[in-house]
Design an enzyme around this catalytic site. Structure first.
Site, PDB file in Angstrom:
ATOM      1  N   HIS A  63       0.844  -1.191   0.000  1.00  0.00           N
ATOM      2  CA  HIS A  63       0.000   0.000   0.000  1.00  0.00           C
ATOM      3  C   HIS A  63       0.880   1.242   0.000  1.00  0.00           C
ATOM      4  CE1 HIS A  63       0.857  -0.615   4.250  1.00  0.00           C
ATOM      5  NE2 HIS A  63       0.347   0.565   4.557  1.00  0.00           N
ATOM      6  N   HIS A  65       1.162   3.917   2.039  1.00  0.00           N
ATOM      7  CA  HIS A  65       1.609   4.640   3.225  1.00  0.00           C
ATOM      8  C   HIS A  65       3.125   4.790   3.201  1.00  0.00           C
ATOM      9  CE1 HIS A  65      -2.214   4.096   5.880  1.00  0.00           C
ATOM     10  NE2 HIS A  65      -2.215   5.245   5.231  1.00  0.00           N
ATOM     11  N   ASP A  67       5.607   4.648   5.263  1.00  0.00           N
ATOM     12  CA  ASP A  67       6.545   3.706   5.880  1.00  0.00           C
ATOM     13  C   ASP A  67       6.715   2.429   5.065  1.00  0.00           C
ATOM     14  OD1 ASP A  67       3.843   3.183   6.691  1.00  0.00           O
ATOM     15  OD2 ASP A  67       4.552   1.877   8.290  1.00  0.00           O
ATOM     16  N   HIS A  68       5.997   2.345   3.952  1.00  0.00           N
ATOM     17  CA  HIS A  68       6.129   1.187   3.059  1.00  0.00           C
ATOM     18  C   HIS A  68       6.692   1.552   1.682  1.00  0.00           C
ATOM     19  CE1 HIS A  68       3.781  -1.737   5.586  1.00  0.00           C
ATOM     20  NE2 HIS A  68       3.445  -0.585   6.138  1.00  0.00           N
ATOM     21  N   HIS A 145      -7.483  -2.212   5.650  1.00  0.00           N
ATOM     22  CA  HIS A 145      -6.657  -1.169   6.262  1.00  0.00           C
ATOM     23  C   HIS A 145      -7.360   0.179   6.076  1.00  0.00           C
ATOM     24  CE1 HIS A 145      -3.146   0.507   8.002  1.00  0.00           C
ATOM     25  NE2 HIS A 145      -2.596   0.977   6.897  1.00  0.00           N
ATOM     26  N   ASP A 216      -0.455  -4.066   5.916  1.00  0.00           N
ATOM     27  CA  ASP A 216      -1.159  -3.639   7.125  1.00  0.00           C
ATOM     28  C   ASP A 216      -2.637  -4.012   7.017  1.00  0.00           C
ATOM     29  OD1 ASP A 216       1.295  -2.550   7.528  1.00  0.00           O
ATOM     30  OD2 ASP A 216       0.619  -0.480   7.753  1.00  0.00           O
TER      31      ASP A 216
END
Length: 309
Positions: A63, A65, A67-68, A145, A216
């Site tokens: 996804h 976000h 942090d990914h 998520h 997530d």
């Protein structure tokens, strides 16, 4: 076949854990490395490993976000700093928007890559079987998520049976073309009239491995379907026992929910990652122990840890 965890933390980098990224090493199988997510600092983590960036042939993003994905433009640029003869094209699989994100970063930074990137973007309507080669098939499903997020199921195709060369020698079969025929499943007749039945000298096909890597997610039936009978399930564990309410509100799972998914899916092994920075030291040990009360073959992984499959 191994999984190496480059980042096992949640949200933002911490002293003990970098943000999300792992690699599936398929060097013995197809001489490739597949990366799943690429949070910031991933290329720095790679320097602590034996991973060669040019071996990374496919990147799967769960996804969008930060942090990914925030490490992706940097990794792609660093991958370019290799001899021209070592440059290999790259496939990136991910949600709609991943191409725009990558190309905007490369374009505005003036980065030029000596290799091609092939983008494969998906939305909820285009999931299912997303990739197939002669040795592997990859499936994806939508998870639960706060934004569109995918989980991946990597299925290795069954391996052919192996030829018992020693038994053939003992049977008096001369090494050469006859060996090849038997290996291909053909019965052969020797000069003395004896017939060699191929199936008697070839082992049964070996079942391929199944690896499930989830992004997530809250607890969801999609996770069970993706992990059904998996040899390894990698599941997030942002929160711990008793944190179910806050986990749900933030679109995440607890260690206990992950363990329940593994149990319902009849997975063989559960690897917990994506751990909140508030869990350190003994807290992490306790998360693992608590999860084991539901699914005994559970392990909470650390950054740079390598797990054989």
């Amino acid at each position: 076949m191994e999984i190496q965890f480059l980042g096992t933390g949640a949200g933002q980098p911490a002293k003990a854990r970098n943000v999300s990224s792992l690699v599936l090493k398929l060097l013995d199988e197809i001489n490739e490395v597949w990366m799943f997510d690429c949070g910031e600092g991933t290329q720095r983590q790679i320097l602590e490993t034996t991973i060669k960036p040019r071996k990374v042939k496919k990147i799967f993003i769960t996804h969008m976000h930060g942090d990914h994905v925030f490490g992706l433009p940097g990794f792609l640029s660093s991958r370019a700093f290799q001899a021209n003869e070592e440059q290999t094209d790259l496939d990136i699989y991910g949600p709609v928007g991943i191409k725009s994100f990558v190309m905007t970063g490369l374009r505005t930074s003036g980065s030029r890559l000596p290799y091609r990137i092939h983008f494969h973007e998906f939305d909820e309507s285009s999931l299912g079987k997303i990739m197939e080669t002669d040795k592997f098939t990859v499936y994806a499903e939508k998870l639960d998520h706060t934004i569109f997020c995918m989980g991946y199921r990597v299925v290795q195709k069954d391996l052919e049976g192996t030829l018992d060369a020693e038994a053939l020698k003992l049977a008096g079969v001369p090494f050469g073309p006859l060996f090849g025929k038997v290996k291909n499943g053909e019965n052969v007749t020797l000069e003395d009239g004896r017939e060699i039945i191929a199936k008697d000298y070839i082992s049964e096909p070996k079942k391929g491995k199944v690896i499930t890597i989830l992004g997530d997610t809250r607890k969801t039936d999609a996770s069970i379907r993706l992990a059904l009978g998996a040899d390894v399930l990698v599941h997030e564990s942002t929160y711990g026992k008793g944190d179910e309410r806050i986990a749900k509100s933030h679109g995440h799972s607890t260690n206990m929910q992950a363990a329940d998914i593994a149990k319902q899916a009849n997975a063989k092994r559960l690897l917990l990652n994506h751990v909140s920075a508030r869990f350190m030291g003994r807290d992490c040990w306790q998360m693992e122990e608590d999860a084991k009360t539901i699914f005994s073959n559970t392990h909470l992984v650390r950054d740079l840890e390598e797990v054989g499959i």
